[in-house]
Design a protein around this motif. Sequence first.
Motif: not given
Length: 155
Positions: A89-102
């Motif tokens: 879950x922590x990684x998924x949250x980070x991935x969502x933030x990363x895709x939003x940033x990209x």
Amino acid sequence: MYPDHTPPVPAQRAIEVHQPTPYPPAAMAPAPVVPVQPGTVPAVASIVLPDGRVVTGYAINPAHPEPATPKPAVSRAAVNVALGGVGFLAVCGGLILLTSFIAALTAFITQLIILAAVIFGGWVAVQLFSASGHQGGSTTVNIRKATFKRNKFFG
């Protein structure tokens, strides 16, 4: 094949029997004596076998198994699965933030490219359509006292 269909019999040899040679008991060395602290000598036990022989030796204490450790209320596998889920879950949250940033960075770069194209296009339009004496796209060149000699220009 043999004419009578039986293989030949090998020749019989005399059988030799070898007997081991026993060592005399006097040839054996006595066992070394090890000094032992008083009170630490284990008890010696003697057993009489059914055929009348006596066997003497040290008594062996039976091995006691180690006490079993109590099992925890929750198994280790369940704890590992739960921790893996929390990490996922922590990684998924980070991935969502990363895709939003990209996505935001891509939109920003696209806007910068469009802005540069608009500014450059405006500058080109100003250069083309400005009233600087150029009309109709033709160029006027005034040549005064120009001299051509043998295909060379002297001005």
